[in-house]
Write an enzyme that holds these catalytic residues in place. Structure first.
Site, mmCIF file in Angstrom:
data_model
loop_
_atom_site.group_PDB
_atom_site.id
_atom_site.type_symbol
_atom_site.label_atom_id
_atom_site.label_comp_id
_atom_site.label_asym_id
_atom_site.label_seq_id
_atom_site.Cartn_x
_atom_site.Cartn_y
_atom_site.Cartn_z
ATOM 1 N N ASP A 11 -22.280 0.039 33.141
ATOM 2 C CA ASP A 11 -23.547 0.127 32.425
ATOM 3 C C ASP A 11 -24.318 1.270 33.072
ATOM 4 O O ASP A 11 -24.956 1.102 34.102
ATOM 5 C CB ASP A 11 -24.322 -1.188 32.529
ATOM 6 N N ASP A 13 -26.737 3.254 31.670
ATOM 7 C CA ASP A 13 -28.095 3.463 31.205
ATOM 8 C C ASP A 13 -29.103 2.844 32.164
ATOM 9 O O ASP A 13 -29.158 1.635 32.336
ATOM 10 C CB ASP A 13 -28.240 2.864 29.803
ATOM 11 N N ARG A 50 -33.838 -6.229 25.579
ATOM 12 C CA ARG A 50 -32.956 -5.965 24.439
ATOM 13 C C ARG A 50 -33.799 -5.690 23.186
ATOM 14 O O ARG A 50 -34.869 -6.269 23.022
ATOM 15 C CB ARG A 50 -32.038 -7.153 24.192
#
Length: 95
Positions: A11, A13, A50
């Site tokens: 991941d 980001d 999210r």
């Protein structure tokens, strides 16, 4: 069953690349195109969450299909922006 690692998912980001500005630009573009309000404060208050959690918080939209539609648009904009501008965190370059 084997103990051999067959795959690793990274991941990147927010861990290796600094993409906050591209996320912010994509939220502003989405909001502008949809005629919805958006501010830097709203971005900072929800950054790291999210999309499917952010959209109901920002705009009160709870219809799952509509939330997904907006989330997909936002992600398309993000990918467009980050493709040309993604850069590693400076701290990683100085290691």
């Amino acid at each position: 069953m084997t103990d051999t690692i067959r795959a690793i998912i990274w991941d990147l980001d927010g861990v290796i690349i600094d993409s906050a500005e591209e996320h912010k630009r994509s939220w502003y573009r989405l909001a502008d195109e949809e005629g919805l309000p958006f501010s830097d404060q709203q971005f900072h208050d929800t950054f790291g969450m999210r999309n499917d959690a952010i959209i109901p918080i920002l705009w009160g939209i709870t219809d799952k299909k509509r939330v997904q539609e907006l989330a997909d648009k936002k992600e398309a904009y993000f990918r467009e922006f980050v493709r040309d501008t993604a850069a590693p965190f400076q701290e990683l370059l100085n290691c």
